[in-house]
Design a protein around this motif. Structure first.
Motif, short mmCIF file in Angstrom:
data_model
loop_
_atom_site.label_atom_id
_atom_site.label_comp_id
_atom_site.label_asym_id
_atom_site.label_seq_id
_atom_site.Cartn_x
_atom_site.Cartn_y
_atom_site.Cartn_z
N LEU A 1 7.20 5.81 1.27
CA LEU A 1 7.56 5.49 2.66
C LEU A 1 6.97 6.52 3.62
N ALA A 2 6.98 7.80 3.22
CA ALA A 2 6.40 8.84 4.07
C ALA A 2 4.91 8.59 4.28
N PHE A 3 4.19 8.26 3.21
CA PHE A 3 2.77 8.00 3.35
C PHE A 3 2.50 6.74 4.18
N LEU A 4 3.31 5.72 4.01
CA LEU A 4 3.15 4.51 4.83
C LEU A 4 3.37 4.82 6.30
N MET A 5 4.42 5.58 6.59
CA MET A 5 4.71 5.93 7.98
C MET A 5 3.62 6.81 8.58
N ASN A 6 2.91 7.52 7.73
CA ASN A 6 1.84 8.41 8.20
C ASN A 6 0.48 7.73 8.16
N GLY A 7 0.47 6.41 7.93
CA GLY A 7 -0.79 5.67 7.95
C GLY A 7 -1.66 5.89 6.75
N GLU A 8 -1.06 6.14 5.56
CA GLU A 8 -1.83 6.35 4.33
C GLU A 8 -1.35 5.38 3.25
N PRO A 9 -1.64 4.09 3.42
CA PRO A 9 -1.09 3.09 2.50
C PRO A 9 -1.78 3.03 1.14
N GLU A 10 -2.98 3.55 0.99
CA GLU A 10 -3.71 3.40 -0.27
C GLU A 10 -2.97 4.04 -1.43
N ILE A 11 -2.30 5.15 -1.19
CA ILE A 11 -1.54 5.81 -2.25
C ILE A 11 -0.46 4.87 -2.77
N VAL A 12 0.22 4.20 -1.86
CA VAL A 12 1.28 3.28 -2.24
C VAL A 12 0.71 2.07 -2.98
N LYS A 13 -0.41 1.58 -2.51
CA LYS A 13 -1.06 0.44 -3.17
C LYS A 13 -1.44 0.80 -4.61
N ASN A 14 -2.03 1.97 -4.79
CA ASN A 14 -2.40 2.40 -6.14
C ASN A 14 -1.18 2.50 -7.04
N PHE A 15 -0.11 3.06 -6.51
CA PHE A 15 1.12 3.20 -7.28
C PHE A 15 1.67 1.83 -7.69
N ILE A 16 1.71 0.90 -6.78
CA ILE A 16 2.23 -0.44 -7.07
C ILE A 16 1.40 -1.10 -8.17
N LEU A 17 0.09 -0.99 -8.10
CA LEU A 17 -0.77 -1.63 -9.09
C LEU A 17 -0.67 -0.96 -10.46
N LYS A 18 -0.58 0.36 -10.48
CA LYS A 18 -0.50 1.05 -11.77
C LYS A 18 0.83 0.76 -12.47
N THR A 19 1.93 0.81 -11.74
CA THR A 19 3.23 0.52 -12.37
C THR A 19 3.32 -0.94 -12.78
#
Length: 578
Positions: A161-179
């Motif tokens: 959520l912190a990265f999304l709020m800071n405009g860095e969604p790629e980290i979250v996308k990578n996490f979702i795909l790996k899990t």
């Protein structure tokens, strides 16, 4: 457990314009049953610039909403102001909230520890084949690592959520795909296979310097204390997927066949029919944030609230194809039953407490008032003093002859954010927090549960667990990560002054104490006796809380509107009308 030597997932695919806004959430205000009639409508290319009216609303929410609602009229006005804009306001991609800027756009001075928190959060990033895929649980090298060197699914949510709020969604996308890829692994514990949809509790990246190769290793409960598979991981995964989609406007990730299948597998596990006569989800001890024996077996409020929120998020993310429609129909039916059950039987306020106090037992037939045959003598003495004249909360557990009256923070906050709690119940929960500030907040937000269990009861319920002694760890300890949930609930209910007060308390100690995992004592005065330092979700929880209070439009990615077409199924009690 069989496991491939190499784990990789093609992360390419069509990505929609950043100017598009994912507005499946427009249906969040509708009756659940209406979702069966037609597919949700996507409104694309909506101007991201907020209107003057919306800006005025945000400013009013941040600085001027009354802390108490004295009349039903006031309640109605405030609720419409707070709940209405969640799906009208987007969080612009690329915005930096309080980081790299000396002063935020809304007039908040950036606190000196914000930059320190971001530096610590970035230090916790875990990389797999050159891409960031999550954050390590803690960077404390002073203690044995155990599993704190892994990426936990539930722990990553505030980081994501912190990265999304800071405009860095790629980290979250990578996490979702790996899990998601890890979900497809064979899950076998002591010759017994887990359900196909179980998400891992955690994973770690293994580096082979000889072969110059990296692989992933996941834990589905086979290495956990107590060997319990996580029930909450799948729910958090769906909630984070919706947050990503809501924040970025990129629907392509959720629309991937792999993501659609992953959601359906999770839903298949929790929507299966069996012997249970309750719509709630039957769980073992240790299946959630409280991952040790603490007497939360049965139907813990934390899991029920997450279950409800994940079902609502899935409604907005599932495609209306043949496979999706089948699950949508099952979700709608379950949501109606689940909301009725929780609102009716888990809710406690002064009037309901007095009713239980006067319960008759051994009632039979459909006319029974004491439906679970709860003995009035089982009421704990503390609850009579704890319950204020104004206020109420969802108790910890309900099952035959048993009501766990303990307050659990996560379950009540998620109930507010998901609109499992009605607006009146949400107001009552916040009233209780204000009335019992010393007990629930004290000198460090926020008690994971209240009160602590001790003496003979502690021996029986925890199995003499030395880590969960009274007012420590899960047994009445104070967890800074819960700050973001409290602030989100405050923003949604129009109580920003509570959020500010809690953040100020956290800022007075967290950085100085090096971001502990938890605090001990009745007031949260002492750093936990086995608490890890530089705990990542303590850091991320602070950042999310700070950014959300600074920009309340961020609430939209973690909150859902009330289903206004669903009639309140719980009669108004005295605590809502005083």
């Amino acid at each position: 457990m069989s496991r491939p030597n190499h784990v990789d997932l093609n992360q390419t695919g069509h990505t929609k314009s950043e100017d598009s806004l994912f507005t499946l959430a427009e249906n969040e205000e509708c009756d659940f049953s209406k979702l069966l009639e037609k597919p949700p409508r996507l409104l694309l290319n909506i101007e991201r610039q907020r209107s003057l009216d919306e800006r005025s609303l945000i400013n009013e929410l941040s600085i001027g909403i009354s802390p108490r609602l004295s009349t039903r009229t006031d309640l109605h006005i405030s609720s419409s102001r707070v709940f209405e804009p969640l799906d009208l306001i987007s969080s612009p991609v690329g915005r930096r909230s309080g980081f790299n800027t000396p002063r935020s756009q809304t007039g908040f001075e950036a606190h000196p520890m914000v930059a320190e928190a971001w530096e610590a959060l970035r230090s916790s990033l875990v990389y797999f084949r050159g891409q960031p895929v999550g954050t390590i649980a803690a960077l404390d090298n002073s203690e044995e690592k155990l599993n704190y060197d892994q990426v936990f699914l539930r722990d990553f949510v505030p980081s994501g959520l912190a990265f999304l709020m800071n405009g860095e969604p790629e980290i979250v996308k990578n996490f979702i795909l790996k899990t998601l890829r890890l979900q497809s692994w064979e899950k076998k514990i002591d010759r017994f296979h887990l359900g196909e949809g179980v998400m891992p509790a955690s994973f770690k990246v293994l580096h082979d310097p000889v072969r110059n190769n990296e692989t992933l290793m996941a834990d589905f409960g086979e290495s956990a204390i107590g060997r319990v598979a996580p029930v909450d991981s799948g729910f958090w995964w769906i909630i984070l997927l919706r947050a990503y989609t809501k924040s970025t406007g990129d629907t392509s990730l959720a629309e991937m066949p792999e993501c659609q299948k992953g959601m359906r597998l999770i839903l298949s596990l929790c929507l299966s029919e069996g012997f249970d006569t309750f719509p709630t989800l039957l769980c073992a001890d240790g299946c959630c944030m409280i991952d040790r024996r603490m007497g939360v077996y049965g139907y813990p409020i934390e899991i029920q609230a997450l279950f409800f929120m994940a079902l609502r998020c899935a409604l907005l993310l599932l495609k209306h194809d043949d496979e999706g429609k089948e699950f949508i129909e099952r979700i709608v039916k379950r949501l109606h039953a689940l909301s009725y059950h929780i609102r009716s039987y888990f809710w406690l306020d002064l009037k309901n407490l007095n009713d239980i106090y006067r319960f008759k037992t051994e009632e039979y037939s459909h006319t029974a008032v004491n439906k679970f045959n709860v003995m009035p003598d089982s009421l704990p003495e503390w609850v009579f003093d704890f319950m204020p004249v104004r206020g109420g909360y969802f108790i910890g557990n309900v099952s035959p002859a048993r009501m766990d009256f303990r307050w659990f923070c996560l379950g009540n906050c998620i109930a507010i954010l998901s609109s499992l709690a009605t607006p009146e119940q949400s107001t009552a929960i916040m009233d209780l927090i204000e009335s019992r500030w010393e007990e629930l907040v004290g000198e460090m937000p926020l008690k994971v549960c209240y009160p602590a269990i001790e003496n003979h009861e502690w021996r029986i319920i925890t199995g003499c667990d030395p880590k969960n002694t009274r007012w420590s760890y899960h047994n009445g300890g104070s967890w800074p990560v819960l700050l973001w949930l409290l602030v989100a609930a405050c923003v949604k209910t129009g109580r920003p002054q509570i959020a500010r007060r809690a953040i100020e308390i956290a800022e007075s100690r967290l950085l100085k104490d090096n971001w502990p995992e938890y605090y001990d004592g009745k007031l949260g005065r002492y750093i936990g006796k086995q608490s890890r330092k530089c705990q990542t979700w303590s850091i991320a929880g602070y950042l999310v809380a700070k950014m959300m209070l600074e920009d309340p439009s961020q609430l939209g990615m973690v909150a859902l509107e009330e289903d206004r077409q669903m009639k309140p199924l719980l009669r108004r009690s005295n605590s809502w009308t005083l």
